[in-house]
Write a protein that holds these residues in place. Structure first.
Motif, PDB file in Angstrom:
ATOM      1  N   ARG A 172      27.475  16.655  54.834  1.00 22.68           N
ATOM      2  CA  ARG A 172      28.807  16.304  55.340  1.00 22.68           C
ATOM      3  C   ARG A 172      29.795  16.355  54.182  1.00 22.68           C
ATOM      4  N   LEU A 173      30.956  17.014  54.435  1.00 22.87           N
ATOM      5  CA  LEU A 173      31.933  17.280  53.388  1.00 22.87           C
ATOM      6  C   LEU A 173      33.313  16.726  53.779  1.00 22.87           C
ATOM      7  N   GLY A 175      27.647  23.206  54.477  1.00 19.23           N
ATOM      8  CA  GLY A 175      28.012  21.872  54.945  1.00 19.23           C
ATOM      9  C   GLY A 175      29.151  21.936  55.951  1.00 19.23           C
ATOM     10  N   LEU A 176      29.367  20.802  56.630  1.00 18.93           N
ATOM     11  CA  LEU A 176      30.410  20.716  57.647  1.00 18.93           C
ATOM     12  C   LEU A 176      31.527  19.786  57.189  1.00 18.93           C
ATOM     13  N   VAL A 177      32.746  20.281  57.292  1.00 20.23           N
ATOM     14  CA  VAL A 177      33.934  19.442  57.084  1.00 20.23           C
ATOM     15  C   VAL A 177      34.470  19.094  58.470  1.00 20.23           C
ATOM     16  N   PRO A 178      34.257  17.845  58.942  1.00 15.36           N
ATOM     17  CA  PRO A 178      34.790  17.466  60.264  1.00 15.36           C
ATOM     18  C   PRO A 178      36.315  17.553  60.279  1.00 15.36           C
ATOM     19  N   ASN A 179      36.903  17.696  61.446  1.00 18.04           N
ATOM     20  CA  ASN A 179      38.361  17.809  61.550  1.00 18.04           C
ATOM     21  C   ASN A 179      39.064  16.638  60.886  1.00 18.04           C
ATOM     22  N   GLU A 204      38.428  30.339  50.119  1.00 17.64           N
ATOM     23  CA  GLU A 204      37.831  29.264  49.337  1.00 17.64           C
ATOM     24  C   GLU A 204      38.374  27.908  49.774  1.00 17.64           C
ATOM     25  N   MET A 205      37.521  26.876  49.632  1.00 15.36           N
ATOM     26  CA  MET A 205      37.931  25.515  49.970  1.00 15.36           C
ATOM     27  C   MET A 205      37.226  24.544  49.025  1.00 15.36           C
ATOM     28  N   LYS A 206      38.014  23.617  48.439  1.00 14.62           N
ATOM     29  CA  LYS A 206      37.416  22.575  47.612  1.00 14.62           C
ATOM     30  C   LYS A 206      37.021  21.409  48.506  1.00 14.62           C
ATOM     31  N   VAL A 207      35.796  20.938  48.332  1.00 11.78           N
ATOM     32  CA  VAL A 207      35.289  19.855  49.171  1.00 11.78           C
ATOM     33  C   VAL A 207      34.556  18.846  48.311  1.00 11.78           C
ATOM     34  N   LEU A 208      34.485  17.625  48.820  1.00 13.72           N
ATOM     35  CA  LEU A 208      33.703  16.569  48.179  1.00 13.72           C
ATOM     36  C   LEU A 208      32.505  16.275  49.077  1.00 13.72           C
ATOM     37  N   VAL A 209      31.319  16.149  48.484  1.00  9.07           N
ATOM     38  CA  VAL A 209      30.095  15.898  49.249  1.00  9.07           C
ATOM     39  C   VAL A 209      30.043  14.421  49.633  1.00  9.07           C
ATOM     40  N   LEU A 210      30.130  14.167  50.940  1.00  7.58           N
ATOM     41  CA  LEU A 210      30.078  12.788  51.431  1.00  7.58           C
ATOM     42  C   LEU A 210      28.648  12.303  51.639  1.00  7.58           C
TER      43      LEU A 210
END
Length: 465
Positions: A426-427, A386-390, A410-416
């Motif tokens: 999109r994250l 997935g992509l984390v926009p700026n 590692e990076m914690k992300v939430l699925v948008l």
């Protein structure tokens, strides 16, 4: 004249008649008796003669008293002996002399392989056919012609038939030329024609369509990947081909076997399903990944982003060996004829459907794949990036994202959002952090409630943090 004088005169006349015959002379006579071993023939005023019945073995079922035969005198004197075989030999020599002059084909049986060619029996005579004159092109096994009866042209007749040279190639060339005239009328673009494989090369296979040869390039041998033409065809094999192109100026005809196999992608929907584990052959490596042959003529791409560094060397070896590997199908796009793959996890079985952990609202820990000017790509799991926009990174303006988020960290992300059937995810790192903080606060409040104390407000808790 007395009776005794008459008998003597008759005997003398008979003797003179017999003496008039010469060895080698051709005579005609009528069969007057057939015994187990001999056939007796009346040769007219020259008396009676006999032939070994074995010489007339082919005629035993038909030969009868009264039949007329022609033979060669082989002995005179007290008895006249004839030979039917020698007469046949004389006829054969005469016929071969005529054949050498006129070019009429003759039949011969290949007796064996000798130095430089073949010994051939023609009309009971020995003849020679050089290797180069037996076929249009050199054959793999010279012994394959031994024992066969074939047609030849007499190219040399000398020494009364003792020096006979034959050529089968001359006949084949003439036959091929005649066949080519008819074949050229049939060779049209998209025509489907029968043919025979005549030679194999590094760049394809030559097929004889009937006096005209065409080339099946390697790319047109099969939808399946073929390393060598000999893996798919053998010389002498009968095939059906489709005419792709005709170059009259260069005299070239391009053919295809692949075009008659049908569209391999037609079977993809029923055989390849997303999130399922399959086995395929590692076909070729490129700078952006490894192509895996899943079905004959159907490849999938294992993108470089799906290959862990510790597996790269093993995959290169698999490509070199053409080995099979286990992969999971990430996405199937039959319209664009593209299949995205991921490496199957250790212990996964073929046919197993892998569950997806990605869902809108889920907070996941992923691995940074790469940093782009517009955001950071994070690998979430098997075949999913997935992509984390700026704007969703939660960093200050001008921050150096490449230094802050190195590849592999590692990076914690939430699925948008999950769009295009899972191909675009999109994250948000910022929302994942807020979600985590809120979860920690709620956990603290629940713990405080259990202990019976609310001395600290929620605002105090955030100040503390």
């Amino acid at each position: 004249m007395s009776e005794s004088e008459e008998d003597f005169a008759a005997m003398l006349a008979q003797h003179e008649a017999r003496g008039a015959l010469e060895i080698g002379q051709m005579v005609k006579g009528r069969v007057i008796q057939i015994s187990d071993e001999h056939v007796f023939v009346d040769v007219g005023g020259k008396g009676e003669a006999w032939i070994d019945r074995g010489e007339l073995a082919d005629d035993e079922g038909r030969l009868k008293v009264g039949d007329e035969i022609e033979a060669t005198v082989v002995a005179t004197g007290d008895e006249i002996r004839l030979s039917h075989r020698l007469r046949q030999g004389a006829q054969a020599r005469e016929a071969l002399a005529v054949a050498a002059q006129t070019g009429v084909p003759v039949e011969g049986k290949v007796a064996g392989v000798i130095k430089g060619g073949y010994e051939v029996t023609v009309g009971g005579l020995r003849a020679f056919c050089p290797f180069s004159q037996m076929e249009l092109r050199r054959v793999e096994s010279e012994q394959e012609y031994v024992g066969r009866v074939l047609e030849f042209r007499v190219t040399k007749y000398a020494e009364g038939g003792r020096n006979l040279v034959l050529s089968r190639r001359a006949l084949l060339e003439e036959q091929a030329a005649k066949a080519a005239e008819q074949t050229r009328k049939k060779i049209l673009p998209d025509a489907v024609l029968p043919g025979t494989v005549v030679s194999l090369a590094d760049f394809g296979a030559f097929v004889d369509l009937g006096g005209v040869q065409g080339l099946v390039p390697m790319s047109e041998l099969s939808h399946a990947r073929v390393e060598r033409a000999s893996d798919r065809l053998r010389i002498g094999e009968a095939v059906t081909v489709k005419v792709l192109r005709i170059d009259d100026a260069r005299g070239k005809v391009t053919l295809s076997l692949k075009a008659l196999e049908g569209d391999p992608w037609a079977t993809v929907p029923g055989r390849l399903r997303e999130r399922h584990v399959v086995r395929g052959r590692a076909a070729r490596a490129t700078e952006f990944g490894v192509f895996v042959e899943l079905l004959p003529g159907v490849d999938g791409l294992l993108h470089a982003s799906e290959i862990p560094r510790h597996r790269s060397a093993a995959l290169r070896e698999a490509v070199t060996a053409g080995a099979e590997i286990a992969v999971m199908i990430v996405n199937v796009d039959t319209a664009k004829r593209r299949i995205a793959l991921a490496l199957a996890p250790e212990g996964a079985t073929v046919g197993e459907e892998m569950a997806s952990a990605v869902a809108v609202g889920a907070v996941l820990t992923g691995t940074v794949d790469r940093v782009e000017p517009f955001g950071v790509f994070v690998r979430l799991g098997l075949g999913q990036t997935g992509l984390v926009p700026n704007a969703e990174l939660g960093t200050t303006q001008g921050a150096d994202h490449r230094r802050m988020f190195p590849a592999g960290s590692e990076m914690k992300v939430l699925v948008l959002a999950i769009e295009e059937g899972g191909r675009r995810i999109r994250l948000s790192r910022e929302k994942a952090r807020a979600h985590e903080e809120q979860a920690e606060a709620q956990a603290y409040l629940r713990d405080a409630t259990k202990k019976g104390g609310f001395g600290m407000t929620l605002g105090d808790l955030f100040k503390k943090k």
